[in-house]
Design a protein around this motif. Structure first.
Motif, PDB file in Angstrom:
ATOM      1  N   PHE A  47     -12.018  32.187 -23.814  1.00  0.00           N
ATOM      2  CA  PHE A  47     -12.945  32.882 -24.681  1.00  0.00           C
ATOM      3  C   PHE A  47     -12.676  32.535 -26.143  1.00  0.00           C
ATOM      4  O   PHE A  47     -11.514  32.457 -26.566  1.00  0.00           O
ATOM      5  CB  PHE A  47     -12.791  34.392 -24.454  1.00  0.00           C
ATOM      6  CG  PHE A  47     -13.457  35.248 -25.475  1.00  0.00           C
ATOM      7  CD1 PHE A  47     -12.718  35.912 -26.434  1.00  0.00           C
ATOM      8  CD2 PHE A  47     -14.836  35.392 -25.480  1.00  0.00           C
ATOM      9  CE1 PHE A  47     -13.331  36.708 -27.377  1.00  0.00           C
ATOM     10  CE2 PHE A  47     -15.465  36.182 -26.420  1.00  0.00           C
ATOM     11  CZ  PHE A  47     -14.703  36.842 -27.375  1.00  0.00           C
ATOM     12  N   VAL A  48     -13.759  32.346 -26.902  1.00  0.00           N
ATOM     13  CA  VAL A  48     -13.655  32.105 -28.331  1.00  0.00           C
ATOM     14  C   VAL A  48     -14.304  33.243 -29.122  1.00  0.00           C
ATOM     15  O   VAL A  48     -13.672  33.859 -29.969  1.00  0.00           O
ATOM     16  CB  VAL A  48     -14.302  30.761 -28.721  1.00  0.00           C
ATOM     17  CG1 VAL A  48     -14.298  30.577 -30.238  1.00  0.00           C
ATOM     18  CG2 VAL A  48     -13.598  29.598 -28.028  1.00  0.00           C
ATOM     19  N   ALA A  49     -15.578  33.513 -28.840  1.00  0.00           N
ATOM     20  CA  ALA A  49     -16.299  34.538 -29.592  1.00  0.00           C
ATOM     21  C   ALA A  49     -17.534  34.969 -28.823  1.00  0.00           C
ATOM     22  O   ALA A  49     -18.074  34.206 -28.022  1.00  0.00           O
ATOM     23  CB  ALA A  49     -16.703  34.019 -30.968  1.00  0.00           C
ATOM     24  N   THR A  50     -17.979  36.206 -29.082  1.00  0.00           N
ATOM     25  CA  THR A  50     -19.209  36.725 -28.491  1.00  0.00           C
ATOM     26  C   THR A  50     -19.961  37.530 -29.533  1.00  0.00           C
ATOM     27  O   THR A  50     -19.352  38.165 -30.398  1.00  0.00           O
ATOM     28  CB  THR A  50     -18.892  37.618 -27.267  1.00  0.00           C
ATOM     29  OG1 THR A  50     -18.424  36.798 -26.201  1.00  0.00           O
ATOM     30  CG2 THR A  50     -20.120  38.384 -26.802  1.00  0.00           C
ATOM     31  N   ILE A  51     -21.277  37.496 -29.437  1.00  0.00           N
ATOM     32  CA  ILE A  51     -22.137  38.290 -30.306  1.00  0.00           C
ATOM     33  C   ILE A  51     -23.131  39.039 -29.436  1.00  0.00           C
ATOM     34  O   ILE A  51     -23.669  38.484 -28.482  1.00  0.00           O
ATOM     35  CB  ILE A  51     -22.850  37.391 -31.343  1.00  0.00           C
ATOM     36  CG1 ILE A  51     -23.611  38.237 -32.368  1.00  0.00           C
ATOM     37  CG2 ILE A  51     -23.741  36.355 -30.680  1.00  0.00           C
ATOM     38  CD1 ILE A  51     -24.064  37.423 -33.592  1.00  0.00           C
TER      39      ILE A  51
END
Length: 125
Positions: A47-51
């Protein structure tokens, strides 16, 4: 159905910046949370990022917090990942993904419904 196409990857020196884009097709884009993951050779996808669908909430892996910024433009069906202060350990194939269930664990790639083909990011030391 959502189709995703990433772009913007490339070769950059340590300390440099890149902006990844993920263009989505399908009228349901704005109802999906969007995430960025990465996978280095011999390693699991991480995982890196979520919006969230509205863009009101963003979440980051500790390893990229303060350096990467995720954003989205629902009018353009596009999600972005601005990557600054890049490090050699950021080298990986970067994937964007769409998540339809807002109650899912956004850090778990298994929860995501749709994936792009990936774009290579290489950071030289």
């Amino acid at each position: 159905q959502v189709q995703l196409v990433e772009s913007g990857g490339g070769l950059v020196q340590a300390g440099g910046s890149l902006r990844l884009s993920c263009a989505a097709s399908g009228r349901t884009f704005s109802s999906h949370a969007m995430g960025w993951f990465r996978q280095a050779p011999g390693k699991e996808r991480e995982f890196v990022a979520t919006i969230t669908w509205s863009g009101g909430n963003t979440y980051y892996a500790d390893s990229v917090k303060g350096r990467f910024t995720i954003s989205r433009d629902n009018a353009k069906n596009t999600v972005y990942l601005q990557m600054n202060s890049l490090k050699p350990e950021d080298t990986a194939v970067y994937y964007c993904a769409a998540l339809s269930n807002s109650n899912s664990d956004y850090r778990d790639p298994v929860e995501y419904d749709y994936w792009g083909q990936g774009t290579q990011v290489t950071v030289s030391s």
